[in-house]
Design a protein around this motif. Structure first.
Motif, PDB file in Angstrom:
ATOM      1  N   GLU A  63       0.249 -34.004  23.884  1.00  0.00           N
ATOM      2  CA  GLU A  63       0.681 -32.735  22.895  1.00  0.00           C
ATOM      3  C   GLU A  63       1.334 -33.160  21.872  1.00  0.00           C
ATOM      4  OE1 GLU A  63      -0.995 -30.035  23.693  1.00  0.00           O
ATOM      5  OE2 GLU A  63      -1.478 -30.581  25.802  1.00  0.00           O
ATOM      6  N   LEU A  64       2.082 -34.198  21.680  1.00  0.00           N
ATOM      7  CA  LEU A  64       2.972 -34.740  20.379  1.00  0.00           C
ATOM      8  C   LEU A  64       3.876 -33.718  20.279  1.00  0.00           C
ATOM      9  CD1 LEU A  64      -0.181 -35.608  18.085  1.00  0.00           C
ATOM     10  CD2 LEU A  64       1.095 -37.137  19.700  1.00  0.00           C
ATOM     11  N   PHE A  65       4.409 -33.348  21.349  1.00  0.00           N
ATOM     12  CA  PHE A  65       5.615 -32.233  21.035  1.00  0.00           C
ATOM     13  C   PHE A  65       6.886 -32.825  20.650  1.00  0.00           C
ATOM     14  CE2 PHE A  65       9.130 -30.169  23.307  1.00  0.00           C
ATOM     15  CZ  PHE A  65       9.161 -28.988  22.763  1.00  0.00           C
ATOM     16  N   ARG A  66       7.470 -32.610  19.666  1.00  0.00           N
ATOM     17  CA  ARG A  66       8.653 -33.307  19.204  1.00  0.00           C
ATOM     18  C   ARG A  66       9.987 -32.560  19.411  1.00  0.00           C
ATOM     19  NH1 ARG A  66       6.598 -37.663  16.847  1.00  0.00           N
ATOM     20  NH2 ARG A  66       4.524 -37.588  15.812  1.00  0.00           N
ATOM     21  N   GLY A  67       9.795 -31.488  20.132  1.00  0.00           N
ATOM     22  CA  GLY A  67      11.034 -30.584  20.469  1.00  0.00           C
ATOM     23  C   GLY A  67      11.706 -31.332  21.193  1.00  0.00           C
ATOM     24  N   TYR A  68      12.972 -30.489  21.873  1.00  0.00           N
ATOM     25  CA  TYR A  68      14.017 -31.155  22.765  1.00  0.00           C
ATOM     26  C   TYR A  68      13.591 -31.153  24.338  1.00  0.00           C
ATOM     27  CZ  TYR A  68      18.532 -31.375  25.401  1.00  0.00           C
ATOM     28  OH  TYR A  68      19.513 -31.897  26.041  1.00  0.00           O
ATOM     29  N   ILE A  69      13.844 -32.291  24.915  1.00  0.00           N
ATOM     30  CA  ILE A  69      13.581 -32.098  26.383  1.00  0.00           C
ATOM     31  C   ILE A  69      14.739 -32.912  27.053  1.00  0.00           C
ATOM     32  CG2 ILE A  69      12.066 -33.315  28.223  1.00  0.00           C
ATOM     33  CD1 ILE A  69       9.639 -33.290  26.122  1.00  0.00           C
ATOM     34  N   HIS A  70      15.021 -32.201  28.058  1.00  0.00           N
ATOM     35  CA  HIS A  70      16.123 -32.583  29.095  1.00  0.00           C
ATOM     36  C   HIS A  70      15.557 -32.635  30.521  1.00  0.00           C
ATOM     37  CE1 HIS A  70      20.721 -32.001  30.351  1.00  0.00           C
ATOM     38  NE2 HIS A  70      19.965 -32.504  31.172  1.00  0.00           N
ATOM     39  N   LEU A  71      15.669 -34.002  31.068  1.00  0.00           N
ATOM     40  CA  LEU A  71      15.301 -34.121  32.410  1.00  0.00           C
ATOM     41  C   LEU A  71      16.343 -34.119  33.422  1.00  0.00           C
ATOM     42  CD1 LEU A  71      12.185 -36.385  31.859  1.00  0.00           C
ATOM     43  CD2 LEU A  71      12.015 -33.944  32.332  1.00  0.00           C
ATOM     44  N   LYS A  72      16.314 -33.685  34.393  1.00  0.00           N
ATOM     45  CA  LYS A  72      17.061 -33.739  35.704  1.00  0.00           C
ATOM     46  C   LYS A  72      16.971 -35.110  36.157  1.00  0.00           C
ATOM     47  CE  LYS A  72      20.011 -31.338  36.312  1.00  0.00           C
ATOM     48  NZ  LYS A  72      21.216 -31.223  35.685  1.00  0.00           N
ATOM     49  N   THR A  73      17.836 -36.058  36.440  1.00  0.00           N
ATOM     50  CA  THR A  73      17.444 -37.075  37.114  1.00  0.00           C
ATOM     51  C   THR A  73      17.416 -37.127  38.620  1.00  0.00           C
ATOM     52  OG1 THR A  73      18.034 -38.481  35.137  1.00  0.00           O
ATOM     53  CG2 THR A  73      17.831 -39.768  37.185  1.00  0.00           C
ATOM     54  N   ILE A  74      16.493 -37.518  39.443  1.00  0.00           N
ATOM     55  CA  ILE A  74      16.820 -37.495  40.781  1.00  0.00           C
ATOM     56  C   ILE A  74      17.692 -38.937  41.090  1.00  0.00           C
ATOM     57  CG2 ILE A  74      15.717 -37.542  43.076  1.00  0.00           C
ATOM     58  CD1 ILE A  74      15.130 -35.053  41.172  1.00  0.00           C
ATOM     59  N   ILE A 127      13.822 -44.006  36.107  1.00  0.00           N
ATOM     60  CA  ILE A 127      14.859 -43.439  35.207  1.00  0.00           C
ATOM     61  C   ILE A 127      14.812 -43.894  33.657  1.00  0.00           C
ATOM     62  CG2 ILE A 127      17.397 -43.262  34.951  1.00  0.00           C
ATOM     63  CD1 ILE A 127      17.723 -43.475  37.854  1.00  0.00           C
ATOM     64  N   ALA A 128      14.416 -45.300  33.718  1.00  0.00           N
ATOM     65  CA  ALA A 128      14.370 -45.821  32.572  1.00  0.00           C
ATOM     66  C   ALA A 128      13.227 -45.077  31.682  1.00  0.00           C
ATOM     67  CB  ALA A 128      14.280 -47.411  32.543  1.00  0.00           C
ATOM     68  N   LEU A 129      11.910 -44.954  32.367  1.00  0.00           N
ATOM     69  CA  LEU A 129      11.049 -44.224  31.841  1.00  0.00           C
ATOM     70  C   LEU A 129      11.348 -42.755  31.418  1.00  0.00           C
ATOM     71  CD1 LEU A 129       7.941 -45.079  31.315  1.00  0.00           C
ATOM     72  CD2 LEU A 129       7.367 -44.146  33.258  1.00  0.00           C
ATOM     73  N   ALA A 130      12.069 -42.047  32.049  1.00  0.00           N
ATOM     74  CA  ALA A 130      12.636 -40.668  31.738  1.00  0.00           C
ATOM     75  C   ALA A 130      13.227 -40.852  30.455  1.00  0.00           C
ATOM     76  CB  ALA A 130      13.423 -40.158  32.850  1.00  0.00           C
ATOM     77  N   GLY A 131      13.841 -41.954  30.220  1.00  0.00           N
ATOM     78  CA  GLY A 131      15.003 -41.884  29.049  1.00  0.00           C
ATOM     79  C   GLY A 131      14.032 -42.385  27.817  1.00  0.00           C
ATOM     80  N   LYS A 132      12.854 -42.817  28.095  1.00  0.00           N
ATOM     81  CA  LYS A 132      12.049 -42.898  26.925  1.00  0.00           C
ATOM     82  C   LYS A 132      11.425 -41.611  26.298  1.00  0.00           C
ATOM     83  CE  LYS A 132       7.414 -44.983  25.906  1.00  0.00           C
ATOM     84  NZ  LYS A 132       6.240 -45.886  26.553  1.00  0.00           N
ATOM     85  N   TYR A 133      11.253 -40.865  27.138  1.00  0.00           N
ATOM     86  CA  TYR A 133      10.503 -39.528  26.755  1.00  0.00           C
ATOM     87  C   TYR A 133      11.799 -38.466  26.401  1.00  0.00           C
ATOM     88  CZ  TYR A 133       6.349 -41.692  28.162  1.00  0.00           C
ATOM     89  OH  TYR A 133       5.372 -42.519  28.452  1.00  0.00           O
ATOM     90  N   ALA A 134      12.907 -38.386  26.969  1.00  0.00           N
ATOM     91  CA  ALA A 134      13.766 -37.244  27.219  1.00  0.00           C
ATOM     92  C   ALA A 134      14.746 -37.461  26.075  1.00  0.00           C
ATOM     93  CB  ALA A 134      14.582 -37.081  28.681  1.00  0.00           C
ATOM     94  N   ASP A 135      15.425 -36.365  25.531  1.00  0.00           N
ATOM     95  CA  ASP A 135      16.335 -36.432  24.571  1.00  0.00           C
ATOM     96  C   ASP A 135      17.704 -36.724  25.469  1.00  0.00           C
ATOM     97  OD1 ASP A 135      15.393 -35.634  21.839  1.00  0.00           O
ATOM     98  OD2 ASP A 135      14.253 -34.475  23.198  1.00  0.00           O
ATOM     99  N   ARG A 136      17.937 -36.039  26.454  1.00  0.00           N
ATOM    100  CA  ARG A 136      19.050 -36.127  27.441  1.00  0.00           C
ATOM    101  C   ARG A 136      18.681 -35.977  28.833  1.00  0.00           C
ATOM    102  NH1 ARG A 136      24.413 -32.695  26.957  1.00  0.00           N
ATOM    103  NH2 ARG A 136      25.019 -34.258  25.056  1.00  0.00           N
ATOM    104  N   LEU A 137      19.318 -37.123  29.644  1.00  0.00           N
ATOM    105  CA  LEU A 137      19.393 -36.930  31.208  1.00  0.00           C
ATOM    106  C   LEU A 137      20.495 -36.494  31.990  1.00  0.00           C
ATOM    107  CD1 LEU A 137      17.466 -40.575  31.568  1.00  0.00           C
ATOM    108  CD2 LEU A 137      16.425 -38.215  31.607  1.00  0.00           C
ATOM    109  N   SER A 138      20.588 -36.023  32.809  1.00  0.00           N
ATOM    110  CA  SER A 138      21.750 -35.529  33.558  1.00  0.00           C
ATOM    111  C   SER A 138      21.302 -35.838  35.093  1.00  0.00           C
ATOM    112  CB  SER A 138      22.173 -33.996  33.501  1.00  0.00           C
ATOM    113  OG  SER A 138      20.784 -33.224  33.670  1.00  0.00           O
TER     114      SER A 138
END
Length: 405
Positions: free
Chosen positions: A135-146, A154-165
């Motif tokens: 979708e080429l979405f450039r807005g903010y993404i925050h993913l909760k990490t399991i 987790i490394a892949l999540a950090g590639k796409y997310a602006d913040r992890l928690s």
């Protein structure tokens, strides 16, 4: 189940997670690029940015089915709440549709644990990947990490997310063992360590992008017997060991059919507020936790932590604002970091007067027992207890959701 019904259930289930503010995120822009979605200014926060701007995230769970039975959680396995689960396509569609309608500026996505930690994490990552790459979405993404998920996920999540928690939830190992026996503090900290390592690696300009907004966590206040000193000590350790951007504090709210192991009454919102104030004093003003909580294990609810500290350190006051260093001026009740800097700057031109402080909009009644300026010195020093009574503000219980009822 209709998408609208899923959204109603999973948005309501996500409201208990407070670790979604994103003020540490970098500015993003789609200007001159393909795609859409832009966040500017102070970044995105779930509620209010420091400049008072209210912004919104689509804050949802991927699912509220969960294998775990955490006693404080409304989505625990034994909870009798309506359940729902999104498909990846549905979350992507909701995010894009909401953004195009100008309802949101980003996505906060968390989830209960289904099948396995890796499977659940794969679903969250796939949502972020499709938003970014399809979708080429450039807005903010925050993913909760399991926490139990594979470090590669987790490394892949950090590639796409602006913040992890990664939510640690409770401040002590004993509390986690009692209220969330299927969780493991060691595993949670391992996940935080993985994120920190990736963040350190990303400082190299040649390294791939990784969670530029850093990582955060949340602690629930009042679900167990932990005192404020334990909570703040844990927070300081997390800031230091894992370079967290923020620790969020969430006052425990009673949940439907609560087990007897957790309180039936809500924790005071004012306690949550005082913890945020103390946290900021530690991070921004250089206070140490023992300075704020040297005798008592709990922060006072009737006065803010800096005023409480000043009342127990009367030998340090009044502070001469024309002589003291900036760090000491910032410790005066009623004077913040920015005004401390302004006062020091003003001294280069003239001696600081009472009128100068008034022009800086300092709370004069609050700070006058603690300062000396060119044309003012407190006449007498009242006892700390008298001063406390004079400066106390009537407590007001904050209510996050009740006001809308």
């Amino acid at each position: 189940m209709k998408l609208r019904d899923k959204l109603e259930i999973l948005a309501d289930a996500a409201k208990y997670d407070s670790s979604c503010a994103s003020s540490g995120a970098p500015k993003r822009s789609s200007a001159g690029k393909d795609g859409l979605g832009t966040t500017t200014g102070m970044g995105i926060c779930h509620s209010y940015t420091p400049d008072g701007r209210c912004v919104a995230l689509l804050k949802i769970l991927f699912t509220n089915f969960c294998q775990y039975d955490c006693q404080y959680c409304v989505n625990r396995r034994s909870s009798n709440v309506p359940r729902a689960r999104f498909q990846v396509d549905e979350v992507v569609k909701l995010t894009m549709d909401f953004y195009r309608r100008n309802y949101i500026e980003g996505l906060f996505l968390s989830s209960g644990i289904v099948r396995s930690a890796n499977y659940t994490m794969e679903q969250l990552v796939e949502v972020a990947r499709r938003l970014r790459e399809v979708e080429l979405f450039r807005g903010y993404i925050h993913l909760k990490t399991i926490p139990d998920a594979d470090p590669q996920l987790i490394a892949l999540a950090g590639k796409y997310a602006d913040r992890l928690s990664v939510n640690i939830e409770l401040p002590t190992q004993e509390s986690v063992e009692k209220l969330a026996p299927e969780k493991n503090v060691h595993t949670i900290k391992m996940a935080m360590g993985t994120i920190r390592s990736k963040l350190d690696e990303s400082q190299d300009k040649r390294a791939p992008r990784f969670s530029p907004g850093g990582q955060s966590t949340q602690m629930i206040v009042g679900a167990d017997a932990s005192d404020d000193r334990s909570i703040l000590d844990t927070a300081v350790t997390l800031y230091s060991a894992y370079k967290l951007k923020r620790v969020y504090y969430s006052a425990f709210s009673p949940i439907p059919d609560s087990p007897s192991s957790v309180p039936l009454a809500p924790a005071p919102r004012l306690r949550e507020h005082r913890l945020y104030q103390a946290d900021f004093l530690v991070r921004g003003y250089g206070f140490q936790v023992p300075e704020l909580l040297d005798a008592d294990r709990h922060l006072a609810l009737d006065i803010d932590p800096k005023l409480a500290w000043a009342l127990t350190r009367r030998e340090l006051f009044p502070v001469d604002l024309n002589r003291a260093d900036e760090a000491m001026i910032a410790r005066v009740p009623g004077i913040g970091l920015r005004n401390a800097q302004r006062i020091v700057g003003l001294r280069r031109h003239r001696r600081v007067s009472w009128a100068d402080l008034s022009r800086l909009r300092c709370p004069m009644q609050k700070l006058k027992p603690f300062i000396v300026v060119s044309d003012y010195r407190p006449a007498a020093e009242p006892q700390s207890e008298q001063l406390r009574k004079a400066l106390i503000e009537p407590p007001r219980q904050l209510d996050l959701w009740g006001a809308a009822a």
